[in-house]
Design a protein around this motif. Structure first.
Motif, PDB file in Angstrom:
ATOM      1  N   ALA A   1       0.839  -1.200   0.000  1.00 14.40           N
ATOM      2  CA  ALA A   1       0.000   0.000   0.000  1.00 14.40           C
ATOM      3  C   ALA A   1       0.874   1.250   0.000  1.00 14.40           C
ATOM      4  CB  ALA A   1      -0.923   0.005   1.212  1.00 14.40           C
ATOM      5  N   ASP A   2       0.345   2.338  -0.535  1.00 11.89           N
ATOM      6  CA  ASP A   2       1.055   3.608  -0.544  1.00 11.89           C
ATOM      7  C   ASP A   2       1.298   4.057   0.899  1.00 11.89           C
ATOM      8  OD1 ASP A   2       0.944   6.769  -0.501  1.00 11.89           O
ATOM      9  OD2 ASP A   2       1.595   6.173  -2.519  1.00 11.89           O
ATOM     10  N   LYS A   3       2.512   4.465   1.187  1.00 14.89           N
ATOM     11  CA  LYS A   3       2.884   4.799   2.567  1.00 14.89           C
ATOM     12  C   LYS A   3       2.066   5.964   3.126  1.00 14.89           C
ATOM     13  CE  LYS A   3       6.943   4.953   5.484  1.00 14.89           C
ATOM     14  NZ  LYS A   3       8.417   4.924   5.515  1.00 14.89           N
ATOM     15  N   GLU A   4       1.711   6.922   2.286  1.00 13.60           N
ATOM     16  CA  GLU A   4       0.990   8.103   2.746  1.00 13.60           C
ATOM     17  C   GLU A   4      -0.530   7.923   2.681  1.00 13.60           C
ATOM     18  OE1 GLU A   4       2.578  10.548   4.210  1.00 13.60           O
ATOM     19  OE2 GLU A   4       4.447   9.466   3.802  1.00 13.60           O
ATOM     20  N   THR A   5      -1.029   7.461   1.532  1.00 11.44           N
ATOM     21  CA  THR A   5      -2.486   7.418   1.323  1.00 11.44           C
ATOM     22  C   THR A   5      -3.124   6.096   1.727  1.00 11.44           C
ATOM     23  OG1 THR A   5      -2.324   6.568  -0.939  1.00 11.44           O
ATOM     24  CG2 THR A   5      -2.198   8.958  -0.653  1.00 11.44           C
ATOM     25  N   ASP A   6      -2.313   5.037   1.892  1.00 16.50           N
ATOM     26  CA  ASP A   6      -2.808   3.705   2.254  1.00 16.50           C
ATOM     27  C   ASP A   6      -3.516   3.010   1.079  1.00 16.50           C
ATOM     28  OD1 ASP A   6      -3.035   1.640   4.188  1.00 16.50           O
ATOM     29  OD2 ASP A   6      -5.134   2.172   4.535  1.00 16.50           O
ATOM     30  N   ARG A   7      -3.502   3.623  -0.099  1.00 16.57           N
ATOM     31  CA  ARG A   7      -4.146   3.012  -1.267  1.00 16.57           C
ATOM     32  C   ARG A   7      -3.409   1.728  -1.643  1.00 16.57           C
ATOM     33  NH1 ARG A   7      -6.286   6.160  -6.641  1.00 16.57           N
ATOM     34  NH2 ARG A   7      -6.984   4.335  -7.794  1.00 16.57           N
ATOM     35  N   ILE A   8      -4.163   0.677  -1.951  1.00 15.44           N
ATOM     36  CA  ILE A   8      -3.557  -0.615  -2.296  1.00 15.44           C
ATOM     37  C   ILE A   8      -2.915  -0.520  -3.680  1.00 15.44           C
ATOM     38  CG2 ILE A   8      -3.967  -3.076  -2.670  1.00 15.44           C
ATOM     39  CD1 ILE A   8      -6.443  -2.764  -0.806  1.00 15.44           C
ATOM     40  N   LEU A   9      -1.642  -0.919  -3.754  1.00 14.93           N
ATOM     41  CA  LEU A   9      -0.881  -0.837  -5.001  1.00 14.93           C
ATOM     42  C   LEU A   9      -0.633  -2.204  -5.626  1.00 14.93           C
ATOM     43  CD1 LEU A   9       1.828   1.685  -3.738  1.00 14.93           C
ATOM     44  CD2 LEU A   9      -0.276   2.216  -5.005  1.00 14.93           C
ATOM     45  N   GLY A  10      -0.711  -3.248  -4.822  1.00 19.05           N
ATOM     46  CA  GLY A  10      -0.474  -4.602  -5.328  1.00 19.05           C
ATOM     47  C   GLY A  10      -0.640  -5.608  -4.210  1.00 19.05           C
ATOM     48  N   ALA A  11      -0.699  -6.884  -4.590  1.00 14.59           N
ATOM     49  CA  ALA A  11      -0.825  -7.948  -3.586  1.00 14.59           C
ATOM     50  C   ALA A  11      -0.267  -9.247  -4.132  1.00 14.59           C
ATOM     51  CB  ALA A  11      -2.278  -8.126  -3.169  1.00 14.59           C
ATOM     52  N   HIS A  12       0.240 -10.080  -3.229  1.00 12.33           N
ATOM     53  CA  HIS A  12       0.844 -11.352  -3.614  1.00 12.33           C
ATOM     54  C   HIS A  12       0.450 -12.395  -2.576  1.00 12.33           C
ATOM     55  CE1 HIS A  12       3.033  -9.083  -6.584  1.00 12.33           C
ATOM     56  NE2 HIS A  12       3.134  -8.169  -5.641  1.00 12.33           N
ATOM     57  N   ILE A  13      -0.187 -13.453  -3.046  1.00 12.49           N
ATOM     58  CA  ILE A  13      -0.681 -14.497  -2.150  1.00 12.49           C
ATOM     59  C   ILE A  13      -0.086 -15.826  -2.580  1.00 12.49           C
ATOM     60  CG2 ILE A  13      -2.718 -15.656  -1.222  1.00 12.49           C
ATOM     61  CD1 ILE A  13      -4.398 -13.235  -2.034  1.00 12.49           C
ATOM     62  N   ILE A  14       0.492 -16.539  -1.649  1.00  9.19           N
ATOM     63  CA  ILE A  14       0.912 -17.913  -1.895  1.00  9.19           C
ATOM     64  C   ILE A  14       0.292 -18.763  -0.799  1.00  9.19           C
ATOM     65  CG2 ILE A  14       3.146 -17.477  -0.742  1.00  9.19           C
ATOM     66  CD1 ILE A  14       4.282 -19.691  -2.617  1.00  9.19           C
ATOM     67  N   GLY A  15      -0.602 -19.647  -1.209  1.00  9.95           N
ATOM     68  CA  GLY A  15      -1.327 -20.428  -0.220  1.00  9.95           C
ATOM     69  C   GLY A  15      -2.608 -20.997  -0.800  1.00  9.95           C
ATOM     70  N   PRO A  16      -3.481 -21.528   0.060  1.00 10.74           N
ATOM     71  CA  PRO A  16      -4.700 -22.182  -0.422  1.00 10.74           C
ATOM     72  C   PRO A  16      -5.638 -21.204  -1.120  1.00 10.74           C
ATOM     73  CG  PRO A  16      -4.805 -21.836   1.953  1.00 10.74           C
ATOM     74  CD  PRO A  16      -3.402 -21.511   1.536  1.00 10.74           C
ATOM     75  N   MET A  17      -6.155 -21.609  -2.287  1.00  5.78           N
ATOM     76  CA  MET A  17      -7.153 -20.824  -3.037  1.00  5.78           C
ATOM     77  C   MET A  17      -6.661 -19.423  -3.384  1.00  5.78           C
ATOM     78  SD  MET A  17      -9.699 -22.928  -3.375  1.00  5.78           S
ATOM     79  CE  MET A  17     -11.133 -21.952  -3.792  1.00  5.78           C
ATOM     80  N   ALA A  18      -5.349 -19.257  -3.520  1.00  5.73           N
ATOM     81  CA  ALA A  18      -4.795 -17.928  -3.812  1.00  5.73           C
ATOM     82  C   ALA A  18      -5.380 -17.347  -5.093  1.00  5.73           C
ATOM     83  CB  ALA A  18      -3.268 -18.008  -3.923  1.00  5.73           C
ATOM     84  N   GLY A  19      -5.638 -18.200  -6.086  1.00  8.14           N
ATOM     85  CA  GLY A  19      -6.186 -17.741  -7.359  1.00  8.14           C
ATOM     86  C   GLY A  19      -7.581 -17.165  -7.240  1.00  8.14           C
ATOM     87  N   ASP A  20      -8.312 -17.549  -6.198  1.00  9.37           N
ATOM     88  CA  ASP A  20      -9.634 -16.974  -5.946  1.00  9.37           C
ATOM     89  C   ASP A  20      -9.551 -15.796  -4.985  1.00  9.37           C
ATOM     90  OD1 ASP A  20     -11.848 -18.812  -7.233  1.00  9.37           O
ATOM     91  OD2 ASP A  20     -10.298 -20.145  -6.474  1.00  9.37           O
ATOM     92  N   LEU A  21      -8.703 -15.927  -3.967  1.00  8.89           N
ATOM     93  CA  LEU A  21      -8.590 -14.867  -2.960  1.00  8.89           C
ATOM     94  C   LEU A  21      -8.078 -13.561  -3.558  1.00  8.89           C
ATOM     95  CD1 LEU A  21      -6.999 -16.807   0.047  1.00  8.89           C
ATOM     96  CD2 LEU A  21      -9.399 -16.192  -0.263  1.00  8.89           C
ATOM     97  N   ILE A  22      -7.247 -13.639  -4.578  1.00  4.71           N
ATOM     98  CA  ILE A  22      -6.642 -12.425  -5.141  1.00  4.71           C
ATOM     99  C   ILE A  22      -7.695 -11.466  -5.690  1.00  4.71           C
ATOM    100  CG2 ILE A  22      -6.255 -13.265  -7.517  1.00  4.71           C
ATOM    101  CD1 ILE A  22      -3.716 -11.279  -5.411  1.00  4.71           C
ATOM    102  N   HIS A  23      -8.867 -11.999  -6.055  1.00  6.23           N
ATOM    103  CA  HIS A  23      -9.864 -11.141  -6.712  1.00  6.23           C
ATOM    104  C   HIS A  23     -10.557 -10.167  -5.764  1.00  6.23           C
ATOM    105  CE1 HIS A  23      -9.231 -14.383  -9.626  1.00  6.23           C
ATOM    106  NE2 HIS A  23      -9.254 -13.371 -10.453  1.00  6.23           N
ATOM    107  N   GLU A  24     -10.585 -10.489  -4.495  1.00  8.17           N
ATOM    108  CA  GLU A  24     -11.101  -9.521  -3.511  1.00  8.17           C
ATOM    109  C   GLU A  24     -10.241  -8.256  -3.577  1.00  8.17           C
ATOM    110  OE1 GLU A  24     -11.565  -9.009   1.327  1.00  8.17           O
ATOM    111  OE2 GLU A  24     -10.938 -10.941   0.499  1.00  8.17           O
ATOM    112  N   ILE A  25      -8.922  -8.473  -3.709  1.00  5.17           N
ATOM    113  CA  ILE A  25      -7.999  -7.340  -3.758  1.00  5.17           C
ATOM    114  C   ILE A  25      -8.109  -6.629  -5.109  1.00  5.17           C
ATOM    115  CG2 ILE A  25      -5.585  -6.636  -3.536  1.00  5.17           C
ATOM    116  CD1 ILE A  25      -5.269  -9.210  -1.747  1.00  5.17           C
ATOM    117  N   CYS A  26      -8.341  -7.394  -6.181  1.00  8.87           N
ATOM    118  CA  CYS A  26      -8.546  -6.777  -7.505  1.00  8.87           C
ATOM    119  C   CYS A  26      -9.737  -5.812  -7.481  1.00  8.87           C
ATOM    120  CB  CYS A  26      -8.792  -7.846  -8.564  1.00  8.87           C
ATOM    121  SG  CYS A  26      -7.370  -8.882  -8.938  1.00  8.87           S
ATOM    122  N   VAL A  27     -10.839  -6.264  -6.897  1.00  5.78           N
ATOM    123  CA  VAL A  27     -12.032  -5.403  -6.819  1.00  5.78           C
ATOM    124  C   VAL A  27     -11.727  -4.160  -5.993  1.00  5.78           C
ATOM    125  CG1 VAL A  27     -14.411  -5.237  -5.982  1.00  5.78           C
ATOM    126  CG2 VAL A  27     -13.666  -7.290  -7.190  1.00  5.78           C
TER     127      VAL A  27
END
Length: 462
Positions: free
Chosen positions: A397-423
């Protein structure tokens, strides 16, 4: 011949999805496809069949390693390879048949054969020439060759041949530690093959967040895959029913060889545009052999467009789908937009790897101030119960605004969980927005919330 508003050349994810969208918007649409079935590489010899084999072999792994612990007693299942391949083929058939049904439902004509563009507004298939106001090239990609490695699809195979091997090899060498090589390598490792992955770079999964890649390699090594990194393959030669790979280690230029029953060439893919007649039409190409397009997928030749693997950007089925829809909507007079900063990538091994947006490396390179919120699946109750505690969720996340800039998941159902962050990213959300959203307990998704909390005052369960 019939005159069409739009003709797509290629029925892969870009072509068939774009065609359905065009038809929904009232455009008279056709798709040119020379295969016996629709769906392109993805459905026939790519994403779908590989996922079937990944699922089947993961079930085998669970039976061999976890069933006993859960009180499920009995002899571990044996592998009927012929039946497993039949299951894979049935999966392909259900999906390709489904697209054919959707074509009929949406009144899309399937022009069977291989297409070329003799001039703007014309598509030639066999002896027939079809008129179209708009022609969209959606021809996808093919396996990138490697000097000194000749694929025969028997002993030295591409991803296509790896899906139809007559038997499970005792040893397999995978050239390339990208998504395709690691997915298919893990399939055969679970089936008992001794798998060695040779990679030119000094890390696996090029372009992946470095910390995630290191953790991923450790997990795959634990599963039995061996890695030779920083190695330049010189050749692969076949002798009898074996193949020998020669490679040089980049650190000291030393030469080595390795022999196996099967060699899988998985060094990437390149745009497939042969036979279309683009050079004769004067269609501009990039230095990498991609079709050059503007922001609306238009080439420099009026009425000719291109999408998917044939143009710049990540070679992902869902990226092609978005482009196919956007291209059709633009032709229909709408104003679509594809947000290339929010296109997720997934590796369907076990555990899965899901990623979106920036990595720590790209943020450092850009000089952008950021913070990291991280949470291990070992702190997630559901993951621990399901033998899936390895891995983590990492939110940048951006240090000042806290806006999400990216995410990386390694673990169960990561391919589905990532979409919450995409939205969340699509709506410009801050990590705090995710952290303050109630997540059901017990679910894997709680790990995403905890990582978001870690961007602030800290996670609860760690």
């Amino acid at each position: 011949m019939s005159a069409y508003d739009v003709i797509f050349i290629g029925s892969g994810p870009g072509g068939y999805v774009g065609a359905i969208r065009a038809a929904q918007l009232g455009l008279k649409t056709a798709v040119v496809e020379g295969r016996e079935t629709l769906g392109g590489t993805c459905l026939n010899v790519g994403c779908i069949p590989s996922k079937a084999l990944l699922h089947a072999t993961h079930m085998l792994h669970e039976a061999q390693h976890n069933f006993g612990t859960m009180g499920l007693k009995g002899k571990a299942p044996s592998v009927d390879w012929k039946q497993m391949l039949q299951y894979k083929d049935d999966t392909i058939g259900q999906n390709t048949g489904g697209i054919e049904f959707l074509f009929k439902k949406n009144k899309i004509d399937w022009i069977k054969g291989w297409g070329s563009i003799p001039e703007a507004g014309k598509v030639k298939v066999g002896d027939d020439v079809h008129d179209a106001k708009h022609i969209i090239v959606a021809t996808g990609s093919e396996v990138s060759p490697l000097k000194g490695v000749e694929v025969d699809e028997k002993t030295i195979v591409s991803s296509t041949g790896a899906l139809t091997l007559p038997k499970v090899p005792k040893q397999m060498i995978v050239i390339g530690a990208g998504v395709i090589g690691l997915e298919l390598g893990s399939v055969y490792a679970r089936l008992g093959a001794e798998v060695t992955v040779i990679e030119y770079l000094d890390h696996i999964t090029p372009g992946q967040d470095a910390e995630t890649a290191r953790q991923f390699q450790k997990m795959l090594t634990k599963q039995g895959l061996k890695f030779i990194l920083g190695a330049a393959v010189q050749s692969a030669t076949k002798k009898g029913n074996k193949a020998t790979v020669s490679y040089k280690l980049r650190k000291d230029d030393s030469e080595h060889t390795l022999t196996a029953d099967t060699v899988l060439l998985a060094t990437g893919r390149r745009p497939y545009t042969d036979g279309l007649g683009l050079a004769e039409l004067g269609v501009e190409m990039t230095d990498r052999g991609q079709i050059k397009t503007d922001d609306h997928y238009r080439t420099n030749v009026d009425g000719i467009y291109a999408i998917g693997d044939a143009i710049a950007g990540p070679m992902l089925a869902h990226k092609a789908e978005d482009e196919g829809m956007a291209c059709a909507e633009g032709i229909a007079g709408q104003h679509p937009h594809v947000n290339y900063g929010v296109i997720p990538g997934v590796i369907y091994t076990h555990p899965e790897v899901g990623s979106v947006g920036e990595t720590e490396e790209t943020l450092k390179e850009a000089g952008r101030a950021y913070k990291v919120g991280k949470f291990s699946f070992m702190g997630n109750a559901r993951a621990k119960a399901n033998f899936a505690g390895d891995g983590f969720v990492k939110i940048l996340a951006d240090k000042e605004t806290d806006r999400i800039l990216g995410a990386h998941i390694i673990g169960p159902m990561a391919g589905d969980l990532i979409h919450e962050i995409c939205v969340a990213m699509e709506f410009g959300a801050a990590a705090e927005d995710l952290a303050r959203t109630c997540h059901a307990h017990p679910t894997y998704s709680e790990a995403v919330r905890e990582a978001a909390l870690a961007c602030g005052d800290g996670p609860i369960h760690m």
